[in-house]
Design a protein around this motif. Structure first.
Motif, short mmCIF file in Angstrom:
data_model
loop_
_atom_site.label_atom_id
_atom_site.label_comp_id
_atom_site.label_asym_id
_atom_site.label_seq_id
_atom_site.Cartn_x
_atom_site.Cartn_y
_atom_site.Cartn_z
N VAL A 149 -4.63 -56.66 -2.75
CA VAL A 149 -4.31 -55.54 -3.63
C VAL A 149 -4.78 -54.18 -3.16
CG1 VAL A 149 -5.12 -57.06 -5.41
CG2 VAL A 149 -6.85 -55.85 -4.17
N THR A 150 -4.15 -53.88 -1.80
CA THR A 150 -4.34 -52.51 -1.51
C THR A 150 -3.35 -52.28 -0.59
OG1 THR A 150 -5.42 -53.04 0.88
CG2 THR A 150 -7.11 -52.87 -0.73
N ASN A 151 -2.99 -50.68 -0.50
CA ASN A 151 -1.74 -50.27 0.34
C ASN A 151 -2.24 -49.87 1.73
OD1 ASN A 151 -3.56 -47.99 -0.18
ND2 ASN A 151 -2.05 -46.65 -1.17
N ILE A 152 -3.18 -50.44 2.19
CA ILE A 152 -3.46 -50.07 3.71
C ILE A 152 -3.24 -51.30 4.62
CG2 ILE A 152 -5.26 -49.47 5.07
CD1 ILE A 152 -6.44 -48.20 2.37
N SER A 153 -2.72 -50.85 5.99
CA SER A 153 -2.69 -51.83 7.09
C SER A 153 -3.65 -51.35 8.10
CB SER A 153 -1.34 -51.93 7.31
OG SER A 153 -1.12 -52.94 8.66
N VAL A 154 -4.68 -51.92 8.67
CA VAL A 154 -5.58 -51.54 9.82
C VAL A 154 -4.82 -52.03 10.90
CG1 VAL A 154 -7.75 -51.19 10.42
CG2 VAL A 154 -7.16 -51.48 7.85
N LEU A 155 -5.21 -51.10 11.90
CA LEU A 155 -4.51 -51.40 13.27
C LEU A 155 -5.81 -51.16 14.26
CD1 LEU A 155 -0.74 -50.38 13.03
CD2 LEU A 155 -1.91 -52.81 13.29
N SER A 156 -6.05 -51.81 15.32
CA SER A 156 -7.00 -51.37 16.37
C SER A 156 -6.52 -50.55 17.31
CB SER A 156 -7.59 -52.76 16.97
OG SER A 156 -8.42 -53.36 15.87
N GLU A 158 -7.30 -48.03 21.04
CA GLU A 158 -8.28 -48.20 22.27
C GLU A 158 -9.79 -48.03 22.14
OE1 GLU A 158 -8.74 -46.00 26.69
OE2 GLU A 158 -7.12 -45.76 25.40
N SER A 159 -10.06 -47.26 21.05
CA SER A 159 -11.63 -47.21 20.87
C SER A 159 -11.83 -47.05 19.53
CB SER A 159 -12.14 -45.78 21.51
OG SER A 159 -11.56 -44.57 20.95
N SER A 160 -11.04 -47.17 18.57
CA SER A 160 -11.41 -47.12 17.01
C SER A 160 -10.22 -47.91 16.42
CB SER A 160 -11.44 -45.61 16.66
OG SER A 160 -12.07 -45.69 15.39
N LYS A 161 -9.91 -47.35 15.15
CA LYS A 161 -8.97 -48.09 14.39
C LYS A 161 -8.33 -46.79 13.57
CE LYS A 161 -11.11 -52.29 13.61
NZ LYS A 161 -11.52 -53.47 12.34
N ASP A 162 -6.92 -46.89 13.07
CA ASP A 162 -6.45 -46.31 12.35
C ASP A 162 -5.53 -47.28 11.25
OD1 ASP A 162 -5.20 -43.89 11.31
OD2 ASP A 162 -4.27 -43.21 13.01
N VAL A 163 -4.85 -46.51 10.35
CA VAL A 163 -4.16 -47.24 9.29
C VAL A 163 -2.79 -46.72 9.12
CG1 VAL A 163 -6.41 -47.63 8.07
CG2 VAL A 163 -4.94 -45.68 7.39
N VAL A 164 -2.03 -47.41 8.35
CA VAL A 164 -0.58 -47.06 7.98
C VAL A 164 -1.04 -47.39 6.38
CG1 VAL A 164 1.86 -47.38 7.78
CG2 VAL A 164 0.96 -47.67 9.86
N THR A 165 -0.78 -46.14 5.64
CA THR A 165 -0.94 -46.38 4.24
C THR A 165 -0.13 -45.69 3.33
OG1 THR A 165 -2.64 -45.88 2.55
CG2 THR A 165 -2.46 -44.08 4.41
N HIS A 166 0.58 -46.20 2.25
CA HIS A 166 1.34 -45.85 1.45
C HIS A 166 1.35 -46.92 0.26
CE1 HIS A 166 5.04 -44.70 -0.21
NE2 HIS A 166 5.18 -43.58 0.33
N ASP A 167 1.79 -46.41 -0.92
CA ASP A 167 1.88 -47.30 -2.01
C ASP A 167 3.00 -48.33 -1.82
OD1 ASP A 167 -0.24 -46.22 -3.36
OD2 ASP A 167 0.79 -45.20 -4.81
N HIS A 168 3.91 -48.02 -0.95
CA HIS A 168 5.17 -49.29 -0.72
C HIS A 168 4.56 -50.32 0.05
CE1 HIS A 168 8.14 -46.77 -2.35
NE2 HIS A 168 8.34 -45.84 -1.37
N LEU A 169 3.33 -50.23 0.45
CA LEU A 169 2.63 -51.17 1.26
C LEU A 169 2.00 -52.26 0.32
CD1 LEU A 169 3.04 -49.56 3.91
CD2 LEU A 169 1.04 -50.90 4.72
N LEU A 170 1.93 -51.79 -1.15
CA LEU A 170 1.46 -52.71 -2.11
C LEU A 170 2.21 -53.96 -2.23
CD1 LEU A 170 0.44 -50.07 -4.77
CD2 LEU A 170 -0.98 -51.77 -3.59
N ALA A 171 1.66 -55.16 -2.57
CA ALA A 171 2.36 -56.22 -2.29
C ALA A 171 3.24 -56.46 -3.91
CB ALA A 171 1.39 -57.66 -2.69
N ASP A 172 4.23 -57.22 -3.93
CA ASP A 172 5.00 -57.54 -5.08
C ASP A 172 4.44 -58.47 -6.01
OD1 ASP A 172 7.52 -55.98 -4.90
OD2 ASP A 172 7.37 -56.72 -2.82
N ALA A 173 3.61 -59.58 -5.23
CA ALA A 173 2.70 -60.52 -5.97
C ALA A 173 1.83 -60.84 -5.00
CB ALA A 173 3.59 -61.56 -6.48
N ALA A 174 0.64 -61.21 -5.67
CA ALA A 174 -0.70 -61.93 -5.01
C ALA A 174 -1.03 -62.98 -5.64
CB ALA A 174 -1.96 -60.80 -4.99
N ILE A 175 -1.29 -64.21 -4.67
CA ILE A 175 -1.63 -65.47 -5.34
C ILE A 175 -3.06 -65.65 -4.54
CG2 ILE A 175 -1.18 -67.75 -5.31
CD1 ILE A 175 1.64 -67.01 -5.07
#
Length: 394
Positions: A149-156, A158-175
């Motif tokens: 239910v979020t618009n974030i994708s988290v990636l690791s 070298e020493s921390s994490k960052d995200v790709v975030t945008h409302d287009h990442l929201l699912a069309d449906a969740a089960i």
């Protein structure tokens, strides 16, 4: 009057047996070629077959991509997006924990964009997401991340994490079907469960909280705290699994709208530098961060204490807020997660670098009710290393 923007998407099916809604949902998109993104364990135990088999039986061409990993590194995201670009998919289905769902979202969107994944990262990227991408259906198999239910994708990194975030990442449906969580091992149940609890707790004290997210967060805290120990001890307990599933879902809605803060900001470097799972990173830090910021949100900490099952009737807000921190400590201990950084074999010499990387998470830190500067972050990491709750020195 404060105006809050609230986003409550996607279309969601929840409850025991809700996976049966998958086929009708897929038919809406009339896809010729479907990509399922999952993890190798779920493929090996046959759980993914519950998703793929009905689709194949109904004539859909389905590829299962299981070359994923927990806390996925940037390189893995790049590889998967390149794979999707080289084929013609009409629909992406994510099946698994937060890592698989994050990768599915990322792939569905960036498969129709030029450039590398790295160019879309929040902290360092230069490109903007402009296209909605492929339709995506997300099916969590753990109760914890709220990724469905979020618009974030988290990636690791070298020493921390960052995200790709945008409302287009929201699912069309969740089960969200708790039956799919029955096979989750107790250790993963514990880590993802505390992750979900952290989402709710941080959303509740966030500077962006509002009455709607507060209601969601408190309900999530009640459901998770009352069922997590049972789910860890007996994974076959249907009621506990159902409560955890709903609690995680509500926590996801709460934190997507109100945001998380200090716990997550400081957890990212633990995952990046020491490859500790996201749930365990949150768990080990949760009591120490909340203890440190306690004085900035005493009333809300009392509320959390009561949602955790405590009785604050005869306690002052101050005492109840202290008891809240103790309750969080007890829950982490009861589900078997190490309570200090030393418990994860992290050396004291690493604390300064952790501090420097945690400080970079300004987007997340900005939601903390207590502004956290370098000295504060360093004090929290030291507190988590020593196993002693500390508060700011005025």
């Amino acid at each position: 009057m404060t105006v809050s923007k609230l986003v409550f998407t996607p279309l969601s099916y929840t409850g025991w047996g809700s996976l049966q809604q998958l086929l009708p949902e897929v038919k809406k998109y009339d896809p010729a070629h479907i990509l399922i993104v999952t993890d190798p364990v779920l493929k090996d135990i046959g759980l993914v077959d519950k998703v793929s088999a009905p689709l194949i039986q109904n004539g859909y061409e389905v590829d299962v991509y299981a070359d994923t990993a927990p806390e996925p590194p940037l390189a893995l995201g790049e590889k998967l997006v390149s794979y999707a670009k080289s084929r013609k998919y009409d629909l992406v289905i994510g099946v698994g924990g937060g890592s698989a769902l994050d990768l599915a979202k990322l792939t569905a969107v960036l498969a129709v964009h030029d450039g590398a994944v790295e160019e879309y990262l929040n902290l360092t990227g230069t490109k903007q997401i402009t296209e909605k991408g492929l339709p995506k259906i997300l099916i969590p198999t753990t109760s914890g991340t709220g990724s469905e239910v979020t618009n974030i994708s988290v990636l690791s990194l070298e020493s921390s994490k960052d995200v790709v975030t945008h409302d287009h990442l929201l699912a069309d449906a969740a089960i969200v079907d708790p039956e799919l969580t029955l096979s989750v091992p107790s250790k993963v149940t514990a880590a993802t469960g505390i992750d979900a609890l952290t989402h709710a707790v941080e959303a509740y004290v966030s500077v962006n909280a509002n009455p709607v997210t507060d209601a969601l967060a408190l309900k999530a805290i009640r459901m998770i705290s009352s069922s997590l120990r049972t789910a860890v001890e007996n994974g076959e307990d249907k009621e506990a699994r159902t409560q955890m599933s709903y609690g995680s879902y509500l926590a996801g809605l709460a934190f997507f709208n109100a945001g998380v803060a200090g716990v997550h900001a400081l957890a990212y470097p633990l995952g990046g530098q020491f490859h500790i799972s996201h749930g365990e990173s949150n768990a080990v830090l949760l009591p120490y961060v909340m203890g440190y910021i306690r004085s900035s949100c005493v009333t809300k900490m009392r509320d959390i204490f009561e949602a955790l099952g405590g009785n604050a009737t005869s306690l002052s807000e101050e005492k109840a807020s202290y008891q809240c921190v103790k309750q969080l400590q007890s829950l982490v201990k009861d589900v078997g997660i190490p309570q200090t950084l030393r418990g994860f074999d992290i050396p004291e010499s690493a604390l300064q670098r952790l501090t420097e990387d945690g400080l970079q998470q300004k987007r997340i830190l900005a939601r903390s009710p207590l502004p956290l500067h370098e000295k504060d972050i360093r004090a929290i990491y030291q507190s988590a290393y020593d196993g002693a709750i500390v508060e700011p020195v005025h």
